[in-house]
Design a protein around this motif. Structure first.
Motif, mmCIF file in Angstrom:
data_model
loop_
_atom_site.group_PDB
_atom_site.id
_atom_site.type_symbol
_atom_site.label_atom_id
_atom_site.label_comp_id
_atom_site.label_asym_id
_atom_site.label_seq_id
_atom_site.Cartn_x
_atom_site.Cartn_y
_atom_site.Cartn_z
ATOM 1 N N VAL A 332 0.816 -1.190 0.099
ATOM 2 C CA VAL A 332 0.012 -0.160 0.036
ATOM 3 C C VAL A 332 0.898 1.304 0.041
ATOM 4 O O VAL A 332 1.728 1.510 0.780
ATOM 5 C CB VAL A 332 -0.914 -0.074 1.066
ATOM 6 N N GLY A 333 0.363 2.244 -0.815
ATOM 7 C CA GLY A 333 0.984 3.575 -1.014
ATOM 8 C C GLY A 333 2.455 3.426 -1.769
ATOM 9 O O GLY A 333 3.185 4.431 -1.445
ATOM 10 N N ARG A 338 7.151 2.616 -7.292
ATOM 11 C CA ARG A 338 7.708 1.689 -8.110
ATOM 12 C C ARG A 338 7.612 2.072 -9.644
ATOM 13 O O ARG A 338 8.651 1.857 -10.317
ATOM 14 C CB ARG A 338 6.861 0.596 -7.873
ATOM 15 N N LEU A 339 6.555 3.034 -9.969
ATOM 16 C CA LEU A 339 6.402 3.521 -11.386
ATOM 17 C C LEU A 339 7.683 4.301 -11.675
ATOM 18 O O LEU A 339 8.489 4.367 -12.800
ATOM 19 C CB LEU A 339 5.385 4.358 -11.616
ATOM 20 N N PRO A 358 -2.205 11.552 -8.084
ATOM 21 C CA PRO A 358 -2.235 11.085 -6.441
ATOM 22 C C PRO A 358 -1.995 9.566 -6.498
ATOM 23 O O PRO A 358 -2.588 9.035 -7.159
ATOM 24 C CB PRO A 358 -3.747 11.573 -6.074
ATOM 25 N N GLU A 359 -1.308 9.465 -5.374
ATOM 26 C CA GLU A 359 -0.859 7.920 -5.221
ATOM 27 C C GLU A 359 -2.305 6.894 -5.026
ATOM 28 O O GLU A 359 -2.314 5.971 -5.550
ATOM 29 C CB GLU A 359 -0.449 7.716 -3.785
ATOM 30 N N ASN A 569 6.199 11.724 -3.697
ATOM 31 C CA ASN A 569 6.373 11.519 -5.050
ATOM 32 C C ASN A 569 5.892 12.401 -5.812
ATOM 33 O O ASN A 569 5.831 12.475 -7.153
ATOM 34 C CB ASN A 569 6.197 10.105 -5.244
ATOM 35 N N SER A 570 4.878 13.217 -5.393
ATOM 36 C CA SER A 570 3.929 14.304 -6.030
ATOM 37 C C SER A 570 4.736 15.450 -5.942
ATOM 38 O O SER A 570 4.331 16.459 -6.595
ATOM 39 C CB SER A 570 2.650 14.383 -5.358
ATOM 40 N N PHE A 571 5.762 15.812 -5.191
ATOM 41 C CA PHE A 571 6.420 16.997 -5.148
ATOM 42 C C PHE A 571 7.735 16.942 -5.719
ATOM 43 O O PHE A 571 8.351 15.835 -5.886
ATOM 44 C CB PHE A 571 6.579 17.361 -3.610
ATOM 45 N N CYS A 572 8.502 18.070 -5.823
ATOM 46 C CA CYS A 572 9.854 18.258 -6.367
ATOM 47 C C CYS A 572 10.370 19.502 -5.798
ATOM 48 O O CYS A 572 9.446 20.523 -5.810
ATOM 49 C CB CYS A 572 9.527 18.070 -7.933
#
Length: 727
Positions: A332-333, A338-339, A358-359, A569-572
Motif C-alpha cells: 500500500v502506498g 515503483r513507477l 495522487p498515489e 512523490n507528487s512534489f519536487c
C-alpha cells in the motif's frame, strides 16, 4: 483549412451534423439539433468531396451534390406482426447497451442482465476514459443519431491533433499518426475519448427511454443457459440466473466480457492469454506543454512502454506497461514509487504525469487477451465484444469492435425479421447468427492481430545499438537497425492501416448514415492547413506550443518538506527561471552581481553566463511563449567552463538551447544540473525562484478530498480547480 462555405457565419455554419432517415429509427421523436445545419446535408445521399492539398493530407472542402446511384436511407421501423422476438443480453457493458438500444428501436423485446451496475451509476472507484474512434462513432450514428450526438458532445476530441509514437528516453518523435484526415475524407466523426461512466450513462438512459426502466436488471448474473423445444415446434433459450430464477427468450447474446460464462459454456473452457505485461494507470491534473497540438502519445522502450492521452477538462490519462510475471502486487502506498523506479529516467512528459497523479488514484492490473476463435454462435446463443474477441488495448479498438458488433447483429436481425414479413417466429435464427459471425470475423481478427503486434513493437523498441547488452556500444549513439527499419515500414504502411481501421467499416454503415463535415471537429488551436507541417516537422510542434521555457534544477523532495501533502512523490524541489527576452544572469550563489539564477558551487563565476530568448520567424509568434522564439545560452568567457549535454562549449560561445538539454556551470559532472524544460503557460508560477529551491507540487494543487468525493465518477477539475505551480 475549410473553405468559406463552411466557415462560421456562412449558410452552413454550425455543427454540420444532420438528422436524416436511418434504418434504426427511434420509436420516439429525436431532439432536433440547436445548431443550424447545411440544407444539403439533410439530403440522404450527400457525400463529401475530397480534393488534394499541397500537403500529403486530404481534407473536406465542401459537400458535393447527391449521387444518383447512392443507396437511400430507409427510415422505417421493422414491424413485428405477432409476438416480437425476445433477446436476452448478458452484460450491460458498452457492447451490450449499444445492442439493446439498437434492438429496442427495431421493436424487439429486450432484457439486459448485469451483475454489477455500480459502473453505470458511477459508484466506487472512478473508471478511466475510453477511446471511441471514428469507426465506432459512425456505427453509433447509424444506430441512433441522438445518442451519438450526446457522445460527440461529451467526448474530448483527440483526433483533431497530432498523435504518434515517441522515444521513451528522449521524448523525440518516432512516427506521427494522422487520424483526422482518414476520418474527414470519409465523412466520419473525429476520434474522441470519453469517460466510461459517462458513456454508459448515455447508453443506459437511451435503453430506458426506448424500453422502460425495467429493461436493465441489476444484481442478475447469468450463470448458464440451455435450449429447449417449445409447444409450437420451435425452440427457445432458457437463462439461469445466480438468484435461482429462470428467464426464457428467443435468443441469448453473451456480452459479459473477457471472463464470459456464456463463452465458457458455448465453446468450452479456454485459457485467457497473459500478455506478459502488467499495467499501471492513472489520471493526472496536468497540462503538457504541447497539449494544443498533440492529442496522445505512446512512448516506446525495451520491455516497457507508456501511453498518455488528453481526456479533457485539464486532465491526462496515462498507462504504464511493464514486462513481468502475472499476479504481482505492490505494498500500500508504493505504486508511484515503483513507477518512478521503472520510468523515472524517461523524459519529462512521462515522469511529470506520474508525479502529478495522487498515489491513491494509481491502479494496477495485468493485461490479458484471448486468441481469436472461429465459433461465435451456436443455436440461439451468440457472443459479442470481449466475450468473443478480447484484445490488447494498444490500438484503442476493443470497445470500438464491440460497438461494430452490436450494429452488425442488430442490422442482421432486423433484416431477417423484415424478410419474414414481420413474423419473428419464422426467422432462421441460426442462419442470422452465422451470418453475423461471418460478417465480423475477418475484420475483428485482423484488428486483434494488429493490437498484439503493436504491443510487441512498443515493448521491444531499442533506440541505440547495444541497448540491453553493451553500455559501451550504446554510448556511441548508433541508431538501432530495428528502429530504423521499423520506422521505414511504418511510414510506408501506417496511412493505409489507419485508413482501414478507421474507415474500413464505412461502406457497411453507409446505408444508415450520411457522411458529413462538422466544424466542431476542426483543430481548435491551429489552422488545419498546418497539419502537414506538424506531421513532417518536429520543431514546428515545439515552436508553436503555448509554453514557457524554463531552466530548472530539480531534485527529489524530502519527506519532511512534502509531509503536508502526504505524497512525497507528487512534489519536487525546484530552482530555476523562466527564460525571457531580457538576458538573465547566471552566477555563483551569494555573488554581489545578484544573478537571476544562482548556482551553489565555488567553481562558478560571479558572472558566468546569460540565458534569454529571441524572436524568430518560427511558430505562432505570440511572444509570450515558445511560439516564434529561439532560446540561447552564452558563456561569458570566464574560463570556468559551461557544459551542454555533457560537452563543454567554447569560452564566450553562444549556443541555441532545446527542450531536454542539460546545462552545467563551473564543472562537469556537477552536483547541480539544470535542464531546459517546456511548461504550458497555464502552469506559470511565481513560486519558482532562481535563488533557492522551492518545494512545489507537480501539476497543480489538488482540491480537498471532500470536493473530490462530491464529483465522484465525473470528469471534473480542469485548469480552474486549483493553484497552478511549476513542475
Amino acid at each position: 483549412m475549410l473553405p468559406s462555405v463552411l466557415t462560421p457565419g456562412s449558410a452552413c455554419s454550425g455543427s454540420g451534423r444532420a438528422a436524416v432517415g436511418h434504418v434504426l429509427t427511434p420509436l420516439v421523436p429525436t431532439v432536433p439539433s440547436r445548431a443550424p445545419l447545411c440544407p444539403h446535408l439533410l439530403q440522404p445521399n450527400v457525400v463529401p468531396q475530397i480534393v488534394s492539398q499541397q500537403t500529403t493530407c486530404r481534407m473536406i472542402t465542401h459537400c458535393a451534390t447527391p449521387r444518383a446511384n447512392a443507396a437511400s436511407s430507409v427510415a422505417k421501423l421493422v414491424h413485428q406482426n405477432s409476438k416480437p422476438m425476445k433477446i436476452i443480453i448478458a452484460g450491460a457493458g458498452i457492447g451490450g447497451l449499444v445492442l439493446a438500444v439498437a434492438l429496442l428501436k427495431q421493436g424487439f423485446e429486450v432484457q439486459v442482465f448485469e451483475r454489477d451496475l455500480t459502473a453505470i451509476r458511477g459508484e466506487g472507484k472512478y473508471r478511466g476514459p475510453i477511446q471511441v474512434q471514428s469507426n465506432a462513432l459512425a456505427a453509433l450514428e447509424a444506430i441512433d443519431p441522438e445518442v451519438a450526438g450526446e457522445v460527440l458532445r461529451e467526448g474530448c476530441i483527440t483526433g483533431d491533433r497530432i498523435n504518434g509514437l515517441c522515444d521513451g528516453l528522449t521524448g523525440e518523435w518516432y512516427i506521427k499518426f494522422d487520424t483526422f484526415h482518414p476520418a474527414v475524407s470519409k465523412g466520419l466523426p473525429v476520434t474522441r475519448v470519453i469517460s466510461r461512466v459517462t458513456l454508459q450513462h448515455v447508453l443506459a438512459r437511451a435503453v430506458e427511454r426506448y424500453g422502460g426502466s425495467d429493461i436493465i436488471q441489476n444484481g442478475c448474473c447469468v450463470t448458464k443457459f440451455e435450449e429447449r423445444p417449445t409447444a409450437s415446434g420451435g425452440s427457445e433459450v432458457v437463462v439461469h440466473l445466480e438468484d435461482g430464477r429462470q428467464v426464457t427468450g428467443d435468443l441469448l447474446i453473451g456480452a459479459d466480457g473477457i471472463w464470459s460464462r456464456i463463452r465458457k459454456q458455448l465453446i468450452g473452457e479456454t485459457k485467457a492469454n497473459y500478455s506478459g505485461y502488467t499495467c499501471y494507470t492513472g489520471i493526472s491534473d496536468f497540462t503538457p506543454a504541447d497539449i494544443d497540438i498533440v492529442g496522445y502519445r505512446v512512448f516506446l522502450g525495451n520491455g516497457q512502454y507508456f501511453v498518455s492521452s488528453d481526456v479533457g477538462n485539464g486532465k491526462m490519462q496515462w498507462y504504464g506497461f511493464h514486462k513481468e510475471p502475472a499476479g504481482g502486487t505492490d505494498p500500500v502506498g508504493t505504486r508511484k514509487a515503483r513507477l518512478l523506479e521503472i520510468f523515472g529516467h524517461w523524459n519529462d512528459n512521462v515522469v511529470d504525469l506520474i508525479k502529478a497523479t495522487p498515489e491513491e488514484d494509481v491502479l494496477r492490473r495485468d493485461i490479458y487477451d484471448r486468441p481469436p476463435i472461429f465459433t461465435w454462435a451456436k443455436g440461439k446463443v451468440a457472443l459479442l465484444g470481449d466475450s468473443a474477441h478480447a484484445m490488447q488495448p494498444n490500438l484503442g479498438q476493443g470497445g470500438c469492435m464491440a460497438i461494430e458488433d452490436a450494429y452488425e447483429l442488430a442490422i442482421d436481425l432486423s433484416k431477417a425479421v423484415a424478410a419474414a414479413g414481420g413474423n419473428a417466429a419464422a426467422v432462421n435464427v441460426d442462419g442470422v447468427l452465422n451470418q453475423y459471425q461471418a460478417n465480423r470475423m475477418m475484420r475483428v481478427s485482423a484488428i486483434h492481430g494488429m493490437a498484439g503486434m503493436a504491443a510487441f513493437m512498443a515493448s521491444t523498441y531499442k533506440c541505440y545499438l547495444g541497448e540491453g547488452w553493451s553500455k559501451w556500444v550504446e554510448s556511441f549513439r548508433i541508431p538501432h537497425p530495428g528502429r530504423v527499419i521499423g520506422r521505414l515500414v511504418m511510414l510506408l504502411t501506417m496511412p493505409a492501416v489507419l485508413d482501414w481501421v478507421l474507415g474500413g467499416n464505412t461502406d457497411h454503415v453507409a446505408p444508415n448514415r450520411v457522411p458529413y463535415c462538422s466544424l466542431g471537429d476542426k483543430p481548435k488551436a491551429f489552422d488545419e492547413s498546418r497539419f502537414g507541417e506538424f506531421m513532417s516537422n518536429d520543431a514546428s510542434i515545439v515552436y508553436s506550443s503555448h509554453a514557457d521555457w524554463i531552466l530548472v534544477s530539480e531534485r527529489t523532495a524530502s519527506g519532511a518538506a512534502a509531509a503536508a501533502g502526504g505524497d512525497v512523490n507528487s512534489f519536487c524541489e525546484c530552482k530555476g527561471i523562466y527564460m525571457a527576452t531580457q538576458q538573465a544572469l547566471v552566477g555563483r550563489s551569494g555573488s554581489p552581481a545578484e544573478p537571476a539564477l544562482s548556482v551553489d558551487d565555488v567553481h562558478v563565476h560571479d558572472r558566468h553566463a546569460h540565458v534569454w530568448r529571441e524572436a524568430s520567424g518560427n511558430g505562432n509568434g505570440d511572444g509570450s511563449s515558445s511560439g516564434g522564439s529561439d532560446y540561447f545560452l552564452q558563456d561569458l568567457g570566464t574560463g570556468r567552463g559551461t557544459w551542454v549535454n555533457g560537452q563543454r562549449i567554447q569560452d564566450g560561445a553562444k549556443v541555441q538551447l532545446w527542450p531536454g538539454d542539460t546545462v552545467e556551470f563551473g564543472r562537469h559532472p556537477s552536483h547541480e544540473v539544470f535542464k531546459v524544460k517546456m511548461q504550458h503557460v497555464t502552469l506559470r508560477s511565481d513560486e519558482l525562484q532562481g535563488s533557492r529551491y522551492s518545494t512545489l507540487l507537480v501539476g497543480k494543487i489538488q482540491e480537498p478530498k471532500a470536493d473530490a468525493q462530491e464529483r465522484s465518477g465525473a470528469m471534473a477539475g480542469g485548469l480552474g480547480g486549483g493553484k497552478l505551480v511549476a513542475a
